[in-house]
Design an enzyme around this catalytic site. Structure first.
Site, mmCIF file in Angstrom:
data_model
loop_
_atom_site.group_PDB
_atom_site.id
_atom_site.type_symbol
_atom_site.label_atom_id
_atom_site.label_comp_id
_atom_site.label_asym_id
_atom_site.label_seq_id
_atom_site.Cartn_x
_atom_site.Cartn_y
_atom_site.Cartn_z
ATOM 1 N N ARG A 118 0.812 -1.235 0.000
ATOM 2 C CA ARG A 118 0.000 0.000 0.000
ATOM 3 C C ARG A 118 0.834 1.268 0.000
ATOM 4 O O ARG A 118 0.365 2.325 0.414
ATOM 5 C CB ARG A 118 -0.986 0.015 1.167
ATOM 6 C CG ARG A 118 -1.980 -1.129 1.139
ATOM 7 C CD ARG A 118 -3.178 -0.855 2.036
ATOM 8 N NE ARG A 118 -3.979 -2.061 2.177
ATOM 9 C CZ ARG A 118 -3.822 -2.952 3.150
ATOM 10 N NH1 ARG A 118 -2.906 -2.754 4.075
ATOM 11 N NH2 ARG A 118 -4.587 -4.009 3.194
ATOM 12 N N LYS A 140 2.393 10.993 -11.956
ATOM 13 C CA LYS A 140 1.568 10.031 -12.679
ATOM 14 C C LYS A 140 2.324 8.709 -12.824
ATOM 15 O O LYS A 140 3.448 8.683 -13.320
ATOM 16 C CB LYS A 140 1.231 10.548 -14.076
ATOM 17 C CG LYS A 140 0.145 11.592 -14.087
ATOM 18 C CD LYS A 140 -0.299 11.844 -15.517
ATOM 19 C CE LYS A 140 -1.404 12.864 -15.597
ATOM 20 N NZ LYS A 140 -1.846 13.074 -16.997
ATOM 21 N N LYS A 224 6.523 22.428 -15.891
ATOM 22 C CA LYS A 224 5.661 21.344 -15.442
ATOM 23 C C LYS A 224 5.426 21.419 -13.938
ATOM 24 O O LYS A 224 4.308 21.197 -13.466
ATOM 25 C CB LYS A 224 6.246 19.985 -15.820
ATOM 26 C CG LYS A 224 5.326 18.859 -15.392
ATOM 27 C CD LYS A 224 5.398 17.623 -16.227
ATOM 28 C CE LYS A 224 4.282 16.674 -15.800
ATOM 29 N NZ LYS A 224 4.362 15.373 -16.447
ATOM 30 N N HIS A 262 6.301 7.525 -27.986
ATOM 31 C CA HIS A 262 5.308 8.434 -27.404
ATOM 32 C C HIS A 262 5.518 9.869 -27.909
ATOM 33 O O HIS A 262 4.574 10.536 -28.349
ATOM 34 C CB HIS A 262 5.399 8.374 -25.880
ATOM 35 C CG HIS A 262 4.507 9.343 -25.174
ATOM 36 N ND1 HIS A 262 3.134 9.215 -25.175
ATOM 37 C CD2 HIS A 262 4.775 10.472 -24.463
ATOM 38 C CE1 HIS A 262 2.602 10.215 -24.490
ATOM 39 N NE2 HIS A 262 3.569 10.992 -24.045
#
Lengths: 365, 365
Positions: A118, A140, A224, A262
């Protein structure tokens, strides 16, 4: 060495940028709580840097975890290899997971750190330009699903990000270009002076000029970090970072993961976003062409795959996360250097954008 | 109806407890943001309550997801069925995942909600006593790994928890008893008056007296909410909730998931914790026996599996999350009604506890 701080309250973390940082144990030590460290890398990067980073982390019990390389392996089966290794080596919840590699390794190692028992500590050591300016900042993490990219994951912040600019010397030129797609993106969405700087420095960047690279990485991470700090969970302004990504993801999904890099898909996708912004009357044709030329000079594709039809784009885009209650939200340019997120546009302009003849558009450039 | 609030800053959420709440749409509506709802249940609970809850949620587009039943299916393959269903039905990031079932469903649906598109809304509708008093409060979600229980997961808070006490009427008596193990635990770790109340009401609880059940659930949730509110990520006092769990997990792992119910393993594991606390001189033999008798009256096993040796216990416990840098932390009772977490005890007392003859201990009770 430059140090940036990503401001996220109690989950704030530093980004260190400089040449040779991989060999500096004193940068990592304050961010490691226990005695166990797992370095997650892949078959391409591990032979280059695993031994060096393990030596830098010689004060800890280091577990090397080497995964197969490539977006095609960004899935549950590969992630499971990380859990298997951690459990077999009896890593407890005070272990620290270090991602050593590009965006795929960062996403998977970060998701593994988010889920293992976890949640355990996590450090990013990105070795590609793309991951240095994009995926190592913002928290992310995740894996792909057969029905969509990044559909399973978590928002999970690292304790620190260590960017050794010298690691770009071993990066294939095609991947350097792919990273430049995201660098250019920051100029387009929020930093017009940076666009001008890039036009003057794109050749130096492709020639691995370390001063230019440091500057580009720092300005990109700053842009960013500012956006992520303002909107950690992507409910608002953070979505502008996805300029070109909705079209780009459709390209990646349609072509099969890993066929287009990408950054290459983002470049072609951003050209489509420029085209649509122009058709909406928000930017001029000259401005559209200025963006396209910069991508070209960075060595990137500026034309979507010829075989993709408008309806194929629509089909892939409708499972994209940017769909809210059935309406497709897109990131577009209100002006050069200023992006907006909107689902308020005429459908026929989206259709015309998908059906446009990009070969004809780029031919005269 | 009783309403409790779990205080976690911006992630605070209410727990509604009462008879017939499954039929009250106005309780759920404020916690659902989009138009899509996925109800995740299993083959046992879905035939009983899926239609009813779907009708209550008639204002939304409801996707029923029915998983196989049991701890043996608390794994990635089953979790994948949830992602498959959500993606096939094109649920976007504003979807709400509702867990309808026991602890396994809550853990898996919660973990699916935590990971789907990096996190979507989540509501718990626990239908077993165990999940009502334990797993629906506190945000622990996850799945098992072949090498250990709950090794992959996330801390993820629901938007709301809806406890319909009437759902216990369809619960098998063995599972009701398993839930009582956790109820008794709250008395042992932090609420001595509740222990006395339980001694007076344990028969009423087993007879499904709704007033007694409501009182027991409310006091249990209150105890857990207080502990979780003080320590969300289990760095300190929250670990006391694991009384009996380190021994109990070893039993579950050794016997194979699902052979012993979780609550049954916790009951036998707590008897071991009582024994060890007595051997440390912290509680008296009478107090140990008082705890054992209460578990017996609740219909629970109080003797660990005869075939398990001390070394087998040690082996299973050393991969437990309660190990920090090699030292095994245990939850023990400093006094009746007061638990402590400690790794500071003589190893021979742990060994004697593992080797004790529990059949002889419980024979005279």
């Amino acid at each position: 060495m430059q140090t940036l701080k990503v401001e996220l309250g109690e989950r704030s973390y530093p980004i260190y940028i400089g040449e040779g940082l991989l060999d500096q144990p004193e940068l990592l030590a304050p961010h490691i709580a226990g005695r166990q460290v797992a370095i997650v890398s892949n078959e391409t990067v591990a032979p280059l840097y695993m031994e060096r980073l393990s030596k830098t982390l010689g004060a800890y019990k280091v577990l090397p975890v080497v995964l197969p390389d490539g977006e095609a392996y960004k899935n549950w089966e590969t992630l499971q290899l990380v859990f298997d290794a951690l459990l077999t080596a009896r890593h407890d919840r005070r272990t620290t997971v270090v991602a050593l590699g590009g965006g795929v390794i960062g996403d998977m190692a970060g998701f593994a750190a988010a889920c293992y028992q976890r949640g355990v500590d996590f450090i990013q050591v990105p070795t590609t330009l793309l991951s240095q300016v994009d995926s190592s900042v913002g928290g992310k993490t995740g894996i792909n699903h057969p029905l969509g990219k990044n559909m399973v994951g978590a928002f999970y912040q690292p304790n620190a990000v260590l960017i050794d600019t010298a690691s770009l010397k071993t990066l294939p030129p095609r991947e350097l270009s792919a990273g430049l797609a995201e660098v250019i993106k920051y100029g387009l969405i929020c930093d017009k002076p940076f666009l001008t700087w890039l036009e003057a420095n794109v050749d130096a960047l492709r020639n691995l000029d370390q001063v230019a690279l440091t500057e580009a990485i720092q300005r990109s991470c700053q842009a960013k970090a500012a956006v992520v700090g303002a909107d950690e969970r992507e409910t608002g302004v953070r979505a502008t970072l996805n300029l070109g990504h909705t079209f780009g993801h459709a390209i990646e999904t349609h072509m099969g993961y890993g066929v287009w890099l990408h950054g290459e898909a983002v470049a072609a996708g951003t050209v489509m976003a420029l085209e649509m912004s122009m058709r909406l009357g928000w930017i001029s044709q000259d401005e559209r062409d200025r963006g396209i030329r910069l991508f070209q000079r960075a060595g990137l594709p500026v034309v979507p795959p010829q075989e993709m039809t408008a309806s194929q784009f629509m089909q892939h885009m409708s499972v994209d996360k940017k769909v809210l209650d059935g309406r497709l939200r897109l990131v577009l340019l209100r002006h050069m250097g200023e992006a907006v997120v909107t689902d308020d546009y005429p459908q026929e302009i989206l259709q015309a954008t998908l059906a446009a003849d990009y070969r004809a558009i780029v031919a005269p450039l």
